[in-house]
Each structure stands twice: as C-alpha cells, then as structure tokens.
Design an enzyme around this catalytic site. Sequence first.
Site, PDB file in Angstrom:
ATOM      1  CG  ASP A  50      -2.011  -1.029   1.145  1.00 22.60           C
ATOM      2  OD1 ASP A  50      -2.231  -1.550   0.037  1.00 22.60           O
ATOM      3  OD2 ASP A  50      -2.634  -1.318   2.171  1.00 22.60           O
ATOM      4  CB  SER A  99     -10.861   6.118  -3.219  1.00 24.63           C
ATOM      5  OG  SER A  99     -10.363   6.888  -4.289  1.00 24.63           O
ATOM      6  CE  LYS A 134      -7.453   4.105   3.320  1.00 24.07           C
ATOM      7  NZ  LYS A 134      -7.186   2.704   2.910  1.00 24.07           N
ATOM      8  CE  LYS A 332      -3.673   5.094   2.679  1.00 16.54           C
ATOM      9  NZ  LYS A 332      -2.936   4.407   1.656  1.00 16.54           N
TER      10      LYS A 332
END
EC number: 6.5.1.2
Length: 716
Positions: A50, A99, A134, A332
């Site tokens: 990812d 997204s 997430k 992230k």
Amino acid sequence: MMARAAKSKPLRDVAELTKAQAKVELMRLALELEGHDKRYYQDDAPTVTDAEYDALRQRFNAIEKRFPEFVSAESPSQKVGAAPSGRFRKVRHAVPMLSLDNAFAEEDVRDFVGRIVRFLKLDDDKIDFSAEPKIDGLSMSLRYEGGELVTAATRGDGAEGEDVTANIRTLEDVPQKLKGRNVPDICEVRGEVYMTKKAFLALNERQKAAGDTIFANPRNSAAGSLRQKDPTITASRPLGFFAYAWGEMSAMPEETQTGMIHWFERCGFKTNPLTRLCHSVEELIAFHQRIEEERAELDYDIDGVVYKVDRIDWQERLGFVSRTPRWGIAHKFPAEQAMTVLRDIEIQVGRTGSFTPVGKLEPVGVGGVIVQNVTLHNEDYIKGIGNKGEVLREGRDIRIGDTVVIQRAGDVIPQVVDVVLDKRPKTAKEFHFPKTCPCPLHTDVTREETAAGEEGSRARCTGEFACPYQKIEHLKLFVSRRAFDIDGLGEKQLQYFFDEGFVKEPADIFTLEKRNAKLKLEEIEGYGATSVRNLFAAIESRRRIALERFVYALGMRHVGETTALALARGYGSWEAFHDACLKVAKGDEEAMADMDALDQIGDTVIKSIADYFGESHNRGIVERLTKEVEIVDAEKPKSNSAVAGKTVVFTGSLEKMTRDEAKATAERLGAKVSGSVSKKTDLVVAGPGAGSKLAEANKHGVKVLTEDEWLKLIGE
C-alpha cells in the site's frame, strides 16, 4: 512489454520537471496505476505494498499540482479502483463509491482543514471531525429496502461493482434485517469486510495442510474469501464487517457522521470502537499518533486514519473533486523500507512509446508484500539527478548488482531511496539506455527537449504504430475493463493473437469469427471448440458500447476516463463528436472553441484529439472499427433540477458561496460548468466585478442571473 537493455540515467524531482517530461511521466504513471488497480481490486493479488502504491499516487498528484494543464482521466487522481472482473453480476451504485485523498504528513492534514475552512468561508478552523482507523480490507455496499438486505456489492470501479449478496449473507456481522426505529425505506450501508490477524494465520495453516493457495496478507484473504462462487466457502472463512459510511438513503436518520456511526450500531452493525470525535487539527494529529502506536497490538490490519467533517450538511456543501470528496482524507502511516539486490534493469515500452526502466529485484518482503520490481523512472534518476537537476541519494548512481534500499511509500512499483555503496560488488554494471527501441524493428529513439531546448532524460520510441510494443499496448487498453471489457481476451491471449497476425488493430477482434474458417482457432493448443465459441460470444456481446467507453478505448493521449466522459456528455452522440474531432483536426476555430468550452477540456486535450484525427492511419482504424460496433449515445444527466443539462458560467465575485462550491452544486444538479462564454452557454451567473464574460453573455444573448436569482432557481 518488457525488453532488456543496457546502461541508464536517473530521475528528477517534480519541481525540476519540464512540461514535456511531466506530460510523459504522467502517462507512464497512469498506466502503471491501472495495472496495480486491476491486481488489487479484481485479482486480489497486489504485487506492491500500500505504501508503494501511495507513493506513486503522491508523485502523480504532485506533478498534476505543478502542471494542472496536464490533468487527464488517466491520472490516478481521476480514477477509483478497477472495473468489475466479470465473474459476478455487475451492480451499478446509485451513489458512486469514491475513494479518499491521502495525507502523508502533518502539514497535509493542516492543508486539508485549511481548504475546508476557505471553501465554507468560516471565520476560524473550529470544525468537528470524526476520526477512525482505516481498515485494510474490501469495501462493501449493502442495500436495504424496507429494512431487508437485498443487495451486497463490491466497490469495483466506484460506479459499478460485483454482486456478492449470497456470500455476504453468510457473515455474522451483517444483519439480514435492520433493527431499531426510523429505518429509511432505502438504506445503503457501507463499510469494510476484513479478516483478523489471528484468523488469517489459522486460515493459512489450513490452506497449507490442504495443499491450497497461501494468502499473502489478511486483506487478500478477505477479498479472496468473499469473491467465491460457492457461498459455503465464504461461510467457512472468519470474515468481519465494520460499518462506517452510507450510499443512497431515502431519508437521513442523523445529522452528523458520528451520529450515523451510533445509528449503525442501533441497526445491528459493528462499528470500530476506536472511532472518536475531534475538535481541532491538533486533536486529529494526536489521534493519528496514538493509533500508530497501538497499531501493532490491534488484531486487524490498518494503514492509516480517516478524518471526515462531522456535519453532514457541510459534507454535502463541500461535495467532491473528481474521484475524491473534499470533506474526508486518509492520513497514512509512514512507509516501510527494506534492502535487496538489483539483479537487472529492463526497458518497458509504453503505449505512447515512452521508455521506463524497471529494476528486477531479488524478491523481498516489505510490509507484508513480496516486492520484485521497482520503477527507476528515467536516466537522470538512475544517475542520482532529480527533476530540477538536484542531487539525489547524495549523488549515488544505481547499478545492476547493487544492494538498494526500497520504500513502499506510494510508488505503484516501489521506489529506490538509496544505494548501499559498501555492498557494491566489483562486477556491478552501469546501465545505459538503448539507442534504438528494443522491439524487433529497432526503431530510433528520440529525447524530449527541456524548456531550455536541451535534451531531456525521457526517451521515446519514434515507431508509433509501426512499433509492435506500442501496438499491443493500444490493443490491451482497447479490451480492458474500462474500455470494451472483452472477457476471454486477456494479455496472454491477445499477445498470442497479435504475434500470429490474427489481430493487428481493434476491428480485427470483431472479424475473428468471420475469418475463423481460415484461422481455425479451435485447433490451437489450449483452446478447443468450446473455448472458441465462448470467446466469440464474449466478443459479440461487446458490439454495443457506451460513447464514453468508446472514446476512452481509442487510446488518445490525455483522454482518460474522466475526459472521455466529459467529451461524451458534451457532444451526446458519436456522430456529433466525430464531426467535431475532424473539424478540430483541420484547425476549425469554432469547433475548437466549442470543445474548449466543455468542462475539463483544455488546450492539451484538444491538441491530442487534433493530432489523433489528423493522422490518416488513425482515421482508418476508427472507420473500420465503427463499421463493426454500435455506439450508444451518452446518458442525459439524471436530475429533475431546472439546470440539468445546461451549460453554466460563473463570473465576478460570489458572496454567499465560494466559486468551487457554486461549481460543485451546479454539477451535482446535472449542469455543465464552463470557464468561458459561447453561443452554446445557457446561463451566466454574474456577481460584482463581472467583466469580459458578462460582456460576452450580452453579446450572445445569454441569460444572466444574479447570485440570488441563481440560488432561487436551484432552490437553495
């Protein structure tokens, strides 16, 4: 198509990219992302982590931000997921499953909040946000009618997913009937299907003992378990579901994001217990830090934290930008790194002829994924030179045989962040780009010039349609899920047909059956009569295609899905679009002005279309193809508003909403927003300070509204 070459040069920073270099790299990155999206969303078998994927998107977005004129639908910023695989019935989402944009640093989060404050014209940044981990799983949309579960669909490409209702019914976390009161007649609950780490390890032990496939990570195992043709297999797998969002709702039971989370719980769903309400940027960042610290202790995989504006009415005002909502972002976690040996460098020739060096690595695990390939971008990057001429890796070049440090921070194919000189063997070889294309024709290679007129680092084959590598890449795009979506014509089959001369251009696909008396495909090893019949049936079923898909399938440079859709909606029919393209190719100023007036269409796209239709070879390909297929007119906007289907221009200062908010509202109601006034403009909304556009409106007799009149017209 991969081919080996010799020595090479390094890559540049985004700030150093020339326009020509940016254009080429954007196209290359878009193609890479499309391949990775397919492997992730369709095949459940990603080849990169990812973080690597996120890094690619980061670089792509950075280039687009610096060169907004090059924004195209082939950009990762314009796409969501990948088209459904074809193994299950397709389901169209009433509300697209888009997204979230990504944040990788605290500054990105502050910018996100700042954009919201400016968009909403707030006096301060006192905004409440919901914050939640997430989950790294498979996105799912559950549709309830009258409180009963009727359909479960995967995200797919955001607009269309796969029907996995029978499999979803086997999950304990998914109620068959919603509990509680005030349940809307139509209710779409969205969330994530996942597998715990403990369950994943146990499943792999069973798979290993049975001699079956071992899953790479919990996300893959969850996706693979859910996308089974036999629901009993899904039922045997320990899958969970967290609810966190919604799609179509006939009525909203709550007014906030956190209120909806509690409502999901009352309906019988599980929600993430770590979800929190935050009141400032500082609280968001503190939450991210806490979750990152607790990440290793959680029994499920997460790859970041999601922030959403809590007030739903503000979410609606903020709306969307292409593939992402303005009101949410995924923060992230930092990338992971690993060391491995670079065994070789191969040249990849793209659909547009651009050369991309790809490093072949000794397989290494990074963040739970086995990485074997890494993009090396271009010659300068390999030499240790950035886009603006800055020094990369302290000037250390990359050689075949080197031990390199790779990072999975977002590049689709991971990026090399350093070279370990202490481990460089004496046999390490410098890499040099080939002087000719590695295809059998060995056509000449050209270099794109920099803004200063110097030779750039981006190499391109000059063979165009004579180059077999470019031809086959065009054909792969043509049959891809987002284009004609022809089952049975995968890369291997298409490559075989191309090599044998059976298919040289798109129209050849539709004449295969007519020519089969001579070709005798059923006699080819691995085919047989049944396979050939199925292939012909699949091809026959794709003779009817939507205009936007057809335009995308032509493979024109800078015309990706979003741009193709804008063109299709702008012209309505193939006849109108084709006529406009031919006129644009001849330099017709009125036709060019009309095309420029369309939303999302600018000089770059117009030039690309002119170049494409200005080439007689391309016109021949299109003419032969249109004789074989039926092109369906574009759908009209599905809106009953007074402005649906109209072209609107905003000019001057708006006092009750921002320009972005006005544009988003108009598009949501089915209008097309243009940046210029022409005789085809329907409405001009003029505020204080309106200038030349107002004059143009009066000149063409276009109706002019004040901001208040506009708000009254749309009922807001």
